[in-house]
Design a protein around this motif. Structure first.
Motif, PDB file in Angstrom:
ATOM      1  N   HIS A   4     -26.900 -50.686 -28.935  1.00 28.59           N
ATOM      2  CA  HIS A   4     -27.658 -51.187 -27.782  1.00 28.59           C
ATOM      3  C   HIS A   4     -26.857 -50.966 -26.504  1.00 28.59           C
ATOM      4  O   HIS A   4     -25.667 -51.258 -26.454  1.00 28.59           O
ATOM      5  CB  HIS A   4     -27.955 -52.674 -27.962  1.00 28.59           C
ATOM      6  N   TRP A   5     -27.562 -50.498 -25.469  1.00 26.12           N
ATOM      7  CA  TRP A   5     -26.913 -50.163 -24.196  1.00 26.12           C
ATOM      8  C   TRP A   5     -27.061 -51.304 -23.197  1.00 26.12           C
ATOM      9  O   TRP A   5     -28.120 -51.928 -23.083  1.00 26.12           O
ATOM     10  CB  TRP A   5     -27.536 -48.896 -23.608  1.00 26.12           C
ATOM     11  N   GLY A   6     -25.994 -51.548 -22.455  1.00 26.11           N
ATOM     12  CA  GLY A   6     -26.053 -52.552 -21.404  1.00 26.11           C
ATOM     13  C   GLY A   6     -24.890 -52.394 -20.447  1.00 26.11           C
ATOM     14  O   GLY A   6     -24.112 -51.431 -20.536  1.00 26.11           O
ATOM     15  N   CYS A  20     -30.848 -51.655  -8.814  1.00 30.80           N
ATOM     16  CA  CYS A  20     -29.919 -50.532  -8.700  1.00 30.80           C
ATOM     17  C   CYS A  20     -29.635 -49.956 -10.089  1.00 30.80           C
ATOM     18  O   CYS A  20     -29.684 -48.738 -10.306  1.00 30.80           O
ATOM     19  CB  CYS A  20     -28.626 -50.985  -8.040  1.00 30.80           C
ATOM     20  N   VAL A  21     -29.349 -50.853 -11.043  1.00 29.16           N
ATOM     21  CA  VAL A  21     -29.089 -50.397 -12.424  1.00 29.16           C
ATOM     22  C   VAL A  21     -30.351 -49.805 -13.040  1.00 29.16           C
ATOM     23  O   VAL A  21     -30.316 -48.727 -13.651  1.00 29.16           O
ATOM     24  CB  VAL A  21     -28.553 -51.569 -13.274  1.00 29.16           C
ATOM     25  N   LEU A  22     -31.453 -50.503 -12.873  1.00 34.23           N
ATOM     26  CA  LEU A  22     -32.723 -50.047 -13.457  1.00 34.23           C
ATOM     27  C   LEU A  22     -33.086 -48.648 -12.965  1.00 34.23           C
ATOM     28  O   LEU A  22     -33.446 -47.762 -13.753  1.00 34.23           O
ATOM     29  CB  LEU A  22     -33.822 -51.049 -13.075  1.00 34.23           C
ATOM     30  N   ASN A  23     -32.943 -48.409 -11.673  1.00 33.16           N
ATOM     31  CA  ASN A  23     -33.380 -47.144 -11.074  1.00 33.16           C
ATOM     32  C   ASN A  23     -32.386 -46.003 -11.271  1.00 33.16           C
ATOM     33  O   ASN A  23     -32.779 -44.832 -11.302  1.00 33.16           O
ATOM     34  CB  ASN A  23     -33.637 -47.337  -9.569  1.00 33.16           C
ATOM     35  N   ASN A  24     -31.098 -46.333 -11.423  1.00 36.69           N
ATOM     36  CA  ASN A  24     -30.085 -45.285 -11.514  1.00 36.69           C
ATOM     37  C   ASN A  24     -29.540 -45.056 -12.916  1.00 36.69           C
ATOM     38  O   ASN A  24     -29.009 -43.980 -13.213  1.00 36.69           O
ATOM     39  CB  ASN A  24     -28.916 -45.609 -10.580  1.00 36.69           C
ATOM     40  N   PHE A  25     -29.648 -46.066 -13.776  1.00 42.38           N
ATOM     41  CA  PHE A  25     -29.064 -45.966 -15.112  1.00 42.38           C
ATOM     42  C   PHE A  25     -30.063 -46.187 -16.238  1.00 42.38           C
ATOM     43  O   PHE A  25     -29.948 -45.583 -17.306  1.00 42.38           O
ATOM     44  CB  PHE A  25     -27.915 -46.974 -15.262  1.00 42.38           C
ATOM     45  N   GLY A  26     -31.017 -47.085 -16.013  1.00 43.22           N
ATOM     46  CA  GLY A  26     -31.965 -47.447 -17.068  1.00 43.22           C
ATOM     47  C   GLY A  26     -31.983 -48.951 -17.248  1.00 43.22           C
ATOM     48  O   GLY A  26     -31.209 -49.687 -16.624  1.00 43.22           O
ATOM     49  N   LYS A  27     -32.863 -49.424 -18.093  1.00 45.61           N
ATOM     50  CA  LYS A  27     -33.022 -50.867 -18.290  1.00 45.61           C
ATOM     51  C   LYS A  27     -31.914 -51.395 -19.203  1.00 45.61           C
ATOM     52  O   LYS A  27     -31.800 -50.973 -20.351  1.00 45.61           O
ATOM     53  CB  LYS A  27     -34.377 -51.190 -18.909  1.00 45.61           C
ATOM     54  N   PRO A  28     -31.096 -52.324 -18.706  1.00 47.17           N
ATOM     55  CA  PRO A  28     -30.030 -52.877 -19.548  1.00 47.17           C
ATOM     56  C   PRO A  28     -30.594 -53.864 -20.570  1.00 47.17           C
ATOM     57  O   PRO A  28     -31.358 -54.767 -20.219  1.00 47.17           O
ATOM     58  CB  PRO A  28     -29.109 -53.583 -18.545  1.00 47.17           C
ATOM     59  N   GLU A  29     -30.185 -53.705 -21.825  1.00 44.42           N
ATOM     60  CA  GLU A  29     -30.626 -54.634 -22.870  1.00 44.42           C
ATOM     61  C   GLU A  29     -29.838 -55.943 -22.806  1.00 44.42           C
ATOM     62  O   GLU A  29     -30.283 -56.965 -23.313  1.00 44.42           O
ATOM     63  CB  GLU A  29     -30.469 -53.989 -24.243  1.00 44.42           C
ATOM     64  N   LYS A 170     -28.479 -44.678 -19.399  1.00 44.17           N
ATOM     65  CA  LYS A 170     -28.864 -45.114 -20.742  1.00 44.17           C
ATOM     66  C   LYS A 170     -29.277 -43.935 -21.615  1.00 44.17           C
ATOM     67  O   LYS A 170     -29.006 -43.912 -22.822  1.00 44.17           O
ATOM     68  CB  LYS A 170     -30.016 -46.122 -20.622  1.00 44.17           C
ATOM     69  N   ALA A 171     -29.899 -42.946 -21.004  1.00 45.09           N
ATOM     70  CA  ALA A 171     -30.398 -41.794 -21.769  1.00 45.09           C
ATOM     71  C   ALA A 171     -29.291 -40.815 -22.166  1.00 45.09           C
ATOM     72  O   ALA A 171     -29.544 -39.875 -22.923  1.00 45.09           O
ATOM     73  CB  ALA A 171     -31.469 -41.065 -20.962  1.00 45.09           C
ATOM     74  N   ILE A 201     -20.869 -51.733 -11.595  1.00 45.91           N
ATOM     75  CA  ILE A 201     -21.010 -52.141 -12.996  1.00 45.91           C
ATOM     76  C   ILE A 201     -20.115 -51.293 -13.885  1.00 45.91           C
ATOM     77  O   ILE A 201     -19.613 -50.246 -13.478  1.00 45.91           O
ATOM     78  CB  ILE A 201     -22.466 -51.967 -13.486  1.00 45.91           C
ATOM     79  N   ASP A 202     -19.947 -51.764 -15.136  1.00 43.55           N
ATOM     80  CA  ASP A 202     -19.388 -50.978 -16.229  1.00 43.55           C
ATOM     81  C   ASP A 202     -20.504 -50.783 -17.253  1.00 43.55           C
ATOM     82  O   ASP A 202     -21.447 -51.580 -17.319  1.00 43.55           O
ATOM     83  CB  ASP A 202     -18.227 -51.720 -16.893  1.00 43.55           C
ATOM     84  N   THR A 203     -20.397 -49.734 -18.076  1.00 48.73           N
ATOM     85  CA  THR A 203     -21.434 -49.456 -19.073  1.00 48.73           C
ATOM     86  C   THR A 203     -20.879 -49.641 -20.482  1.00 48.73           C
ATOM     87  O   THR A 203     -19.716 -49.356 -20.757  1.00 48.73           O
ATOM     88  CB  THR A 203     -22.016 -48.045 -18.905  1.00 48.73           C
ATOM     89  N   ASN A 204     -21.748 -50.133 -21.369  1.00 52.34           N
ATOM     90  CA  ASN A 204     -21.334 -50.568 -22.699  1.00 52.34           C
ATOM     91  C   ASN A 204     -22.321 -50.156 -23.778  1.00 52.34           C
ATOM     92  O   ASN A 204     -23.515 -50.016 -23.520  1.00 52.34           O
ATOM     93  CB  ASN A 204     -21.242 -52.100 -22.738  1.00 52.34           C
TER      94      ASN A 204
END
Length: 215
Positions: A4-6, A20-29, A170-171, A201-204
């Protein structure tokens, strides 16, 4: 395995940051957030934030970082007691895993890790630690704790900071392959990207078992 990505952030989650996250990275779980404010390091989670996150279908990964070293059994107990206090203050449900953030530059010993885990066992919460298994003292301290107290390996959930591959959308996530300690360990989380440029942010990636223990 389903990963799961977040993301996590030291700053409060506002509508602007979420978008910002939603539009540039994707929806965080899920979103990693700090349980209390630590000057110069992190802003504490607020009621407005968890309403915003939960209303958007994003779970919360709770983090505690109000300590500067990880040495000594009693100090480990104290950090656990403070972590659980803040989780209860925020009405985080029992069964949630709570992470202590052990920085790679901290002094660390096995007694501290054991003390932290011992307090959690009757608390209703699950013990977690953010750690760097390559840089610093954590690996040796953790394996010492495991050899002296097998319940540490059974109970403690680890969130690894290595390897650091860079933040992605996320993709475009890497395969789930965190660096682990050199002894038995439940490494269910991986912060693979730090300090994204577009949003603070950091990505996980995390294992489904950990995702199910978030709030």
């Amino acid at each position: 395995m389903c990963a799961h990505w977040g993301v996590d952030s030291a700053t409060n989650v506002t509508n602007d940051l979420y978008n910002c996250v939603l539009n540039n990275f994707g929806k965080p779980e899920y979103w990693g957030r700090y349980l209390s404010t630590v000057q110069g390091a992190a802003e504490g989670l607020t009621g407005e934030e968890f309403e915003l996150l939960h209303n958007n279908g994003t779970k919360i990964l709770p983090i505690y970082n109000d300590f500067q070293e990880a040495v000594g059994y009693q100090q480990g107990r104290n950090v656990a007691i403070n972590t659980i206090f803040h989780a209860r203050r925020l009405a985080i449900q029992e069964g949630t895993v709570l992470f202590a953030k052990v920085e790679h530059f901290f002094p660390v010993d096995g007694e501290w890790i054991t003390g932290f885990v011992d307090v959690f066992l009757p608390s209703g919460y699950r013990p977690g630690m953010y750690l760097d298994p390559i840089q610093g003292q954590f690996n040796d301290a953790y394996c010492s704790a495991v050899s002296n107290s097998p319940k540490v390996a059974n109970q403690l959930i680890l969130w690894s900071a290595e390897p650091e591959l860079g933040a992605t959308k996320k993709a475009e996530v890497p395969a789930f392959n965190p660096q682990k300690p050199t002894c038995r360990a439940n490494v269910w989380g991986w912060q693979y990207g730090r300090d994204a440029e577009t949003c603070p942010i950091d990505t996980n990636l995390i294992d489904r078992k950990l995702y199910n223990l978030l709030w």
